[in-house]
Design a protein around this motif. Structure first.
Motif, short mmCIF file in Angstrom:
data_model
loop_
_atom_site.label_atom_id
_atom_site.label_comp_id
_atom_site.label_asym_id
_atom_site.label_seq_id
_atom_site.Cartn_x
_atom_site.Cartn_y
_atom_site.Cartn_z
N CYS A 282 0.84 -1.19 0.00
CA CYS A 282 0.00 0.00 0.00
C CYS A 282 0.89 1.24 0.00
O CYS A 282 1.94 1.28 0.66
CB CYS A 282 -0.89 -0.01 1.23
N HIS A 283 0.44 2.26 -0.71
CA HIS A 283 1.20 3.51 -0.81
C HIS A 283 0.27 4.69 -0.57
O HIS A 283 -0.83 4.77 -1.13
CB HIS A 283 1.85 3.64 -2.19
N TYR A 284 0.73 5.61 0.27
CA TYR A 284 -0.04 6.80 0.62
C TYR A 284 0.83 8.02 0.35
O TYR A 284 1.99 8.06 0.76
CB TYR A 284 -0.42 6.72 2.09
N ALA A 285 0.28 9.01 -0.32
CA ALA A 285 1.00 10.27 -0.57
C ALA A 285 0.14 11.43 -0.11
O ALA A 285 -1.07 11.44 -0.35
CB ALA A 285 1.33 10.41 -2.05
N ASP A 286 0.76 12.38 0.55
CA ASP A 286 0.03 13.50 1.11
C ASP A 286 0.90 14.75 1.05
O ASP A 286 2.08 14.69 0.68
CB ASP A 286 -0.37 13.18 2.55
N LEU A 287 0.30 15.86 1.42
CA LEU A 287 0.99 17.14 1.39
C LEU A 287 0.67 17.88 2.68
O LEU A 287 -0.50 18.11 2.98
CB LEU A 287 0.53 17.96 0.19
N ASP A 288 1.72 18.19 3.48
CA ASP A 288 1.48 18.97 4.69
C ASP A 288 2.30 20.25 4.61
O ASP A 288 2.82 20.61 3.56
CB ASP A 288 1.81 18.13 5.94
N SER A 289 2.42 20.94 5.73
CA SER A 289 3.11 22.23 5.72
C SER A 289 4.59 22.11 5.39
O SER A 289 5.23 23.11 5.03
CB SER A 289 2.93 22.91 7.08
N TYR A 290 5.15 20.92 5.49
CA TYR A 290 6.56 20.71 5.19
C TYR A 290 6.79 20.26 3.76
O TYR A 290 7.93 20.19 3.30
CB TYR A 290 7.17 19.68 6.15
N GLY A 291 5.73 19.93 3.09
CA GLY A 291 5.86 19.47 1.73
C GLY A 291 5.21 18.11 1.53
O GLY A 291 4.47 17.63 2.36
N GLN A 292 5.50 17.50 0.39
CA GLN A 292 4.91 16.21 0.05
C GLN A 292 5.63 15.09 0.80
O GLN A 292 6.85 15.14 0.95
CB GLN A 292 4.99 15.96 -1.45
N PHE A 293 4.88 14.13 1.27
CA PHE A 293 5.48 12.96 1.91
C PHE A 293 4.72 11.72 1.51
O PHE A 293 3.60 11.79 1.00
CB PHE A 293 5.51 13.11 3.44
N GLU A 294 5.33 10.57 1.72
CA GLU A 294 4.68 9.31 1.39
C GLU A 294 4.94 8.29 2.48
O GLU A 294 5.94 8.36 3.20
CB GLU A 294 5.16 8.79 0.04
N VAL A 295 4.02 7.33 2.58
CA VAL A 295 4.12 6.25 3.55
C VAL A 295 3.87 4.94 2.80
O VAL A 295 2.96 4.86 1.97
CB VAL A 295 3.08 6.43 4.67
N TRP A 296 4.66 3.92 3.14
CA TRP A 296 4.51 2.61 2.53
C TRP A 296 4.04 1.60 3.56
O TRP A 296 4.48 1.63 4.72
CB TRP A 296 5.84 2.13 1.95
N GLY A 297 3.17 0.70 3.14
CA GLY A 297 2.78 -0.41 3.97
C GLY A 297 3.87 -1.47 3.99
O GLY A 297 4.84 -1.40 3.23
N ARG A 298 3.69 -2.48 4.84
CA ARG A 298 4.71 -3.52 4.98
C ARG A 298 4.69 -4.50 3.82
O ARG A 298 5.66 -5.21 3.59
CB ARG A 298 4.49 -4.25 6.30
N GLY A 299 3.59 -4.55 3.12
CA GLY A 299 3.49 -5.44 1.97
C GLY A 299 2.81 -6.75 2.30
O GLY A 299 2.91 -7.25 3.42
N THR A 300 2.13 -7.29 1.31
CA THR A 300 1.49 -8.59 1.45
C THR A 300 1.81 -9.42 0.22
O THR A 300 1.76 -8.93 -0.92
CB THR A 300 -0.03 -8.44 1.63
N LEU A 301 2.18 -10.67 0.42
CA LEU A 301 2.63 -11.52 -0.66
C LEU A 301 1.44 -12.20 -1.35
O LEU A 301 0.57 -12.76 -0.69
CB LEU A 301 3.59 -12.59 -0.12
N VAL A 302 1.42 -12.12 -2.64
CA VAL A 302 0.41 -12.80 -3.46
C VAL A 302 1.14 -13.83 -4.32
O VAL A 302 2.07 -13.48 -5.06
CB VAL A 302 -0.34 -11.80 -4.35
N THR A 303 0.72 -15.09 -4.21
CA THR A 303 1.41 -16.15 -4.92
C THR A 303 0.42 -16.98 -5.75
O THR A 303 -0.78 -16.96 -5.51
CB THR A 303 2.15 -17.09 -3.96
N ASP A 304 0.98 -17.70 -6.70
CA ASP A 304 0.20 -18.57 -7.56
C ASP A 304 -0.04 -19.89 -6.84
O ASP A 304 0.90 -20.55 -6.40
CB ASP A 304 0.99 -18.80 -8.85
N ALA A 305 -1.28 -20.30 -6.74
CA ALA A 305 -1.63 -21.50 -5.99
C ALA A 305 -1.55 -22.78 -6.81
O ALA A 305 -1.78 -23.86 -6.29
CB ALA A 305 -3.03 -21.36 -5.41
N SER A 306 -1.20 -22.69 -8.09
CA SER A 306 -1.19 -23.90 -8.94
C SER A 306 0.02 -24.76 -8.66
O SER A 306 1.00 -24.34 -8.11
CB SER A 306 -1.23 -23.50 -10.41
#
Length: 121
Positions: free
Chosen positions: A97-121
């Motif tokens: 997940c990725h979040y981007a925002d803008l506050d009084s200091y400027g643009q910033f972003e936050v990343w999630g820890r991630g989730t693995l998606v795999t092929d079940a075949s």
């Protein structure tokens, strides 16, 4: 600060569907975008889908016809939902997940820890 809580992912059968959600809470200001990126082994990270401030969705060209993305919430909590259909082994990756925002200091972003998606075949 903004916190991200990711849900979904796991092992998916070829041709199956994937549901992901990401809840952003905390010091939400302008919210420039909220969405999902993915990175497969040996590849660069790429955008999957995101919602921008005006509510306009952005999709990766390679899967635009297989993705639906939406957003809900208020100034304290925003959640983005993504559904991807007709999965193939090429969709195997870590989705973050990725979040981007803008506050009084400027643009910033936050990343999630991630989730693995795999092929079940």
């Amino acid at each position: 600060q903004v916190q991200l809580v990711e849900s979904g992912g796991g092992s998916v059968q070829p041709g199956g569907s994937l549901w992901l959600s990401c809840a952003a809470s905390g010091a939400i200001h302008g919210l420039l975008s909220l969405g999902w990126y993915r990175q497969a082994p040996g590849n660069q990270r790429e955008l999957v889908a995101s919602i921008e401030r005006e509510g306009r969705p952005t999709y990766t060209d390679s899967a635009e016809d297989r993705i639906a993305v939406s957003i809900s919430g208020d100034s304290a909590l925003k959640t983005v939902y993504q559904q991807m259909t007709s999965l193939s082994p090429e969709d195997t990756a870590t989705y973050s997940c990725h979040y981007a925002d803008l506050d009084s200091y400027g643009q910033f972003e936050v990343w999630g820890r991630g989730t693995l998606v795999t092929d079940a075949s």
